[in-house]
Design a protein around this motif. Structure first.
Motif, PDB file in Angstrom:
ATOM      1  N   ARG A  23      -3.599 -14.085   7.320  1.00 36.60           N
ATOM      2  CA  ARG A  23      -4.172 -14.405   6.151  1.00 36.60           C
ATOM      3  C   ARG A  23      -3.360 -13.545   5.098  1.00 36.60           C
ATOM      4  O   ARG A  23      -3.765 -13.098   4.025  1.00 36.60           O
ATOM      5  N   GLY A  24      -1.927 -13.335   5.473  1.00 32.40           N
ATOM      6  CA  GLY A  24      -1.097 -12.689   4.599  1.00 32.40           C
ATOM      7  C   GLY A  24      -0.625 -13.552   3.499  1.00 32.40           C
ATOM      8  O   GLY A  24      -0.803 -14.696   3.606  1.00 32.40           O
ATOM      9  N   ASP A  25      -0.260 -12.965   2.365  1.00 36.80           N
ATOM     10  CA  ASP A  25       0.504 -13.782   1.343  1.00 36.80           C
ATOM     11  C   ASP A  25       1.590 -14.790   1.668  1.00 36.80           C
ATOM     12  O   ASP A  25       2.404 -14.230   2.469  1.00 36.80           O
ATOM     13  N   ILE A  26       1.641 -15.887   0.960  1.00 31.88           N
ATOM     14  CA  ILE A  26       2.851 -16.768   1.330  1.00 31.88           C
ATOM     15  C   ILE A  26       3.437 -16.953   0.087  1.00 31.88           C
ATOM     16  O   ILE A  26       4.561 -17.508  -0.160  1.00 31.88           O
ATOM     17  N   PHE A  27       2.834 -16.443  -1.121  1.00 29.21           N
ATOM     18  CA  PHE A  27       3.762 -16.330  -2.490  1.00 29.21           C
ATOM     19  C   PHE A  27       3.707 -14.999  -2.786  1.00 29.21           C
ATOM     20  O   PHE A  27       2.337 -14.445  -3.059  1.00 29.21           O
ATOM     21  N   THR A 193     -14.177 -15.576  -2.430  1.00 33.36           N
ATOM     22  CA  THR A 193     -15.195 -14.876  -3.073  1.00 33.36           C
ATOM     23  C   THR A 193     -15.987 -13.960  -2.243  1.00 33.36           C
ATOM     24  O   THR A 193     -16.307 -12.910  -2.485  1.00 33.36           O
ATOM     25  N   ASP A 194     -16.438 -14.454  -0.875  1.00 33.02           N
ATOM     26  CA  ASP A 194     -17.140 -13.733   0.238  1.00 33.02           C
ATOM     27  C   ASP A 194     -16.253 -12.283   0.543  1.00 33.02           C
ATOM     28  O   ASP A 194     -16.987 -11.177   0.576  1.00 33.02           O
ATOM     29  N   GLU A 195     -14.793 -12.518   0.515  1.00 35.00           N
ATOM     30  CA  GLU A 195     -13.912 -11.335   0.877  1.00 35.00           C
ATOM     31  C   GLU A 195     -13.910 -10.321  -0.246  1.00 35.00           C
ATOM     32  O   GLU A 195     -14.003  -9.200  -0.047  1.00 35.00           O
ATOM     33  N   LEU A 196     -14.252 -10.773  -1.520  1.00 28.27           N
ATOM     34  CA  LEU A 196     -14.058  -9.960  -2.541  1.00 28.27           C
ATOM     35  C   LEU A 196     -15.609  -9.124  -2.671  1.00 28.27           C
ATOM     36  O   LEU A 196     -15.606  -7.896  -2.926  1.00 28.27           O
ATOM     37  N   GLU A 197     -16.693 -10.004  -2.255  1.00 31.87           N
ATOM     38  CA  GLU A 197     -18.058  -9.424  -2.342  1.00 31.87           C
ATOM     39  C   GLU A 197     -18.101  -8.243  -1.412  1.00 31.87           C
ATOM     40  O   GLU A 197     -18.560  -7.128  -1.535  1.00 31.87           O
ATOM     41  N   GLN A 198     -17.339  -8.403   0.028  1.00 29.27           N
ATOM     42  CA  GLN A 198     -17.474  -7.661   0.914  1.00 29.27           C
ATOM     43  C   GLN A 198     -16.679  -6.357   0.712  1.00 29.27           C
ATOM     44  O   GLN A 198     -17.279  -5.282   0.901  1.00 29.27           O
ATOM     45  N   GLY A 199     -15.546  -6.395  -0.109  1.00 31.18           N
ATOM     46  CA  GLY A 199     -14.840  -5.564  -0.650  1.00 31.18           C
ATOM     47  C   GLY A 199     -15.358  -4.420  -1.669  1.00 31.18           C
ATOM     48  O   GLY A 199     -15.428  -3.347  -1.646  1.00 31.18           O
ATOM     49  N   LYS A 200     -16.202  -5.155  -2.511  1.00 28.72           N
ATOM     50  CA  LYS A 200     -17.039  -4.466  -3.464  1.00 28.72           C
ATOM     51  C   LYS A 200     -18.009  -3.603  -2.900  1.00 28.72           C
ATOM     52  O   LYS A 200     -18.281  -2.497  -3.304  1.00 28.72           O
ATOM     53  N   ARG A 201     -18.775  -4.232  -1.752  1.00 27.70           N
ATOM     54  CA  ARG A 201     -19.639  -3.382  -1.179  1.00 27.70           C
ATOM     55  C   ARG A 201     -19.185  -2.038  -0.301  1.00 27.70           C
ATOM     56  O   ARG A 201     -20.000  -1.057  -0.518  1.00 27.70           O
ATOM     57  N   ILE A 202     -17.940  -2.334   0.254  1.00 28.33           N
ATOM     58  CA  ILE A 202     -17.424  -1.233   0.915  1.00 28.33           C
ATOM     59  C   ILE A 202     -17.068  -0.237  -0.182  1.00 28.33           C
ATOM     60  O   ILE A 202     -17.199   1.156   0.005  1.00 28.33           O
ATOM     61  N   LEU A 220     -10.452   2.138   1.383  1.00 21.35           N
ATOM     62  CA  LEU A 220     -10.694   0.700   1.124  1.00 21.35           C
ATOM     63  C   LEU A 220      -9.571  -0.127   1.553  1.00 21.35           C
ATOM     64  O   LEU A 220      -9.996  -1.193   2.335  1.00 21.35           O
ATOM     65  N   ARG A 221      -8.613   0.370   1.547  1.00 20.44           N
ATOM     66  CA  ARG A 221      -7.400  -0.554   1.883  1.00 20.44           C
ATOM     67  C   ARG A 221      -7.334  -0.644   3.296  1.00 20.44           C
ATOM     68  O   ARG A 221      -7.072  -1.482   3.983  1.00 20.44           O
ATOM     69  N   GLU A 222      -7.611   0.478   4.034  1.00 19.53           N
ATOM     70  CA  GLU A 222      -7.348   0.853   5.313  1.00 19.53           C
ATOM     71  C   GLU A 222      -8.665  -0.159   5.944  1.00 19.53           C
ATOM     72  O   GLU A 222      -8.503  -0.678   7.148  1.00 19.53           O
ATOM     73  N   ARG A 223      -9.682  -0.061   5.487  1.00 20.33           N
ATOM     74  CA  ARG A 223     -10.889  -0.777   6.181  1.00 20.33           C
ATOM     75  C   ARG A 223     -10.972  -2.394   6.092  1.00 20.33           C
ATOM     76  O   ARG A 223     -11.234  -3.054   6.782  1.00 20.33           O
ATOM     77  N   THR A 224     -10.142  -2.953   4.904  1.00 19.46           N
ATOM     78  CA  THR A 224     -10.060  -4.359   4.611  1.00 19.46           C
ATOM     79  C   THR A 224      -8.714  -4.865   4.670  1.00 19.46           C
ATOM     80  O   THR A 224      -8.993  -6.104   4.840  1.00 19.46           O
ATOM     81  N   GLY A 225      -7.741  -4.408   4.491  1.00 20.65           N
ATOM     82  CA  GLY A 225      -6.430  -4.851   4.705  1.00 20.65           C
ATOM     83  C   GLY A 225      -6.214  -5.813   3.431  1.00 20.65           C
ATOM     84  O   GLY A 225      -5.226  -6.590   3.409  1.00 20.65           O
ATOM     85  N   LEU A 226      -6.864  -5.788   2.265  1.00 19.88           N
ATOM     86  CA  LEU A 226      -6.859  -6.620   1.133  1.00 19.88           C
ATOM     87  C   LEU A 226      -5.567  -6.271   0.532  1.00 19.88           C
ATOM     88  O   LEU A 226      -4.949  -5.176   0.628  1.00 19.88           O
ATOM     89  N   SER A 227      -4.960  -7.344  -0.336  1.00 18.77           N
ATOM     90  CA  SER A 227      -3.657  -7.317  -1.191  1.00 18.77           C
ATOM     91  C   SER A 227      -4.122  -6.483  -2.205  1.00 18.77           C
ATOM     92  O   SER A 227      -5.208  -6.280  -2.477  1.00 18.77           O
TER      93      SER A 227
END
Length: 247
Positions: A23-27, A193-202, A220-227
Motif C-alpha cells: 500500500r505504498g505510494d506509486i506516485f 475513507t475508512d483508513e483516514l477515519e481509523q487514523g482520526k480515532r487513534i 500516530l505515524r508509528e501505529r498507522t504507517g500513513l503517508s
C-alpha cells in the motif's frame, strides 16, 4: 502453481485497479502522475485500447479500459513495465512497485459501466482530498465536461452517448448522474475513507492518553504507517511541518 486465468469480458471492457506494494505510494510527485498519463496516451494511440475513465491516487489507480488491438493482460503488462522502469530509474530503486497483479472486473452492461465510472471519479472525494470531483486534477472527470485545457486522455464518447446524442444535453445527464449516491464497493478495494477515519480515532485516543506535541504525531505515524499527506488530513498540520518533525 500457475495463476488462475481471468474471465474475459464479452464487451471487452474492464474496471482495473492497481495499488502500490504494501500500500505504498506509486506516485511521489505530480510529475509522476503526468508521466503515467503520457504512457496511457502513448499506448492508447497505438490502437491497443480505449480508455473510458481513470483516476490516479497516490498509492493506487483506477482505469476503465476497453480492449482493441490487444488483450487486457498484455495491455496492463506494457503499461506497468514502462511506468515501473521510469519510476525505478528516477528514484534509484529496484524491484516491484505494484502489489501482485492488477485487479479487474468485467463490465458487461451500461449500468455497470456508468456506476464504475462514477466510483472512479468519486475516489478523491471519498478520500477527503477534495470536496467535489471537478477539483481533482488527476482524473478524467473534467475531460467529460471539456474543461481541461491540457492533456486529454480519456475517450468520453461512449459514456456521454449513453446520456444523449447532443453533447451539451449528455454532459448535463453526466453531471446529474455523478450527483447520485453510490454505496457499491468495487474490486474489494480497501476504503481509504475508512483508513483516514481509523487514523482520526487513534489521533483522538492519543490525546486522551495525554500524549501531545511532536510525540503524538510520531506515535500516530508509528501505529498507522500513513503517508504524510494522510497525516496532514487527519491532524490539520501542514505537510512541510510534518516532514520536518518526522525527519
Amino acid at each position: 502453481m500457475s495463476r488462475q486465468k481471468r474471465d474475459r469480458s464479452s464487451t471487452g471492457v474492464y474496471h482495473i485497479m492497481l495499488r502500490g506494494i504494501n500500500r505504498g505510494d506509486i506516485f511521489l510527485e505530480d510529475d509522476d502522475k503526468a508521466v503515467f498519463l503520457n504512457i496511457l496516451l502513448q499506448k492508447k494511440s497505438k490502437g491497443e485500447y480505449a480508455l473510458h475513465a481513470y483516476c490516479l491516487m497516490d498509492n493506487h489507480l483506477h482505469l476503465l479500459i476497453e480492449e482493441k488491438e490487444d488483450d487486457i493482460a498484455r495491455i496492463m503488462k506494457r503499461i506497468g513495465i514502462t511506468y515501473v522502469s521510469y519510476f525505478n530509474k528516477k528514484y534509484q530503486r529496484i524491484g516491484p512497485l505494484f502489489q501482485d497483479r492488477y485487479k479487474s472486473e468485467k463490465v458487461e452492461n451500461d449500468g455497470y459501466l456508468l456506476t464504475a465510472m462514477r466510483y472512479i471519479h468519486n475516489n478523491p472525494v471519498a478520500a477527503g482530498l477534495v470536496k467535489n470531483q471537478g477539483a481533482y486534477k488527476w482524473s478524467s472527470y473534467n475531460e467529460y465536461l471539456k474543461q481541461r485545457k491540457s492533456l486529454m486522455v480519456a475517450d468520453t464518447a461512449l459514456i456521454l452517448g449513453i446520456f444523449g446524442s447532443d453533447v451539451k444535453y449528455a454532459q448535463e445527464g453526466f453531471l446529474e448522474f455523478m450527483k447520485q449516491k453510490d454505496d457499491v464497493r468495487y474490486l474489494d478495494d480497501y476504503n481509504e475513507t475508512d483508513e483516514l477515519e481509523q487514523g482520526k480515532r487513534i489521533w483522538q485516543k492519543l490525546s486522551l492518553e495525554k500524549i501531545e506535541g511532536e510525540i503524538r504525531l510520531r506515535e500516530l505515524r508509528e501505529r498507522t504507517g500513513l503517508s504524510i499527506r494522510k497525516l496532514s488530513i487527519i491532524t490539520g498540520i501542514n505537510k512541510d511541518k510534518i516532514s520536518r518533525i518526522l525527519k
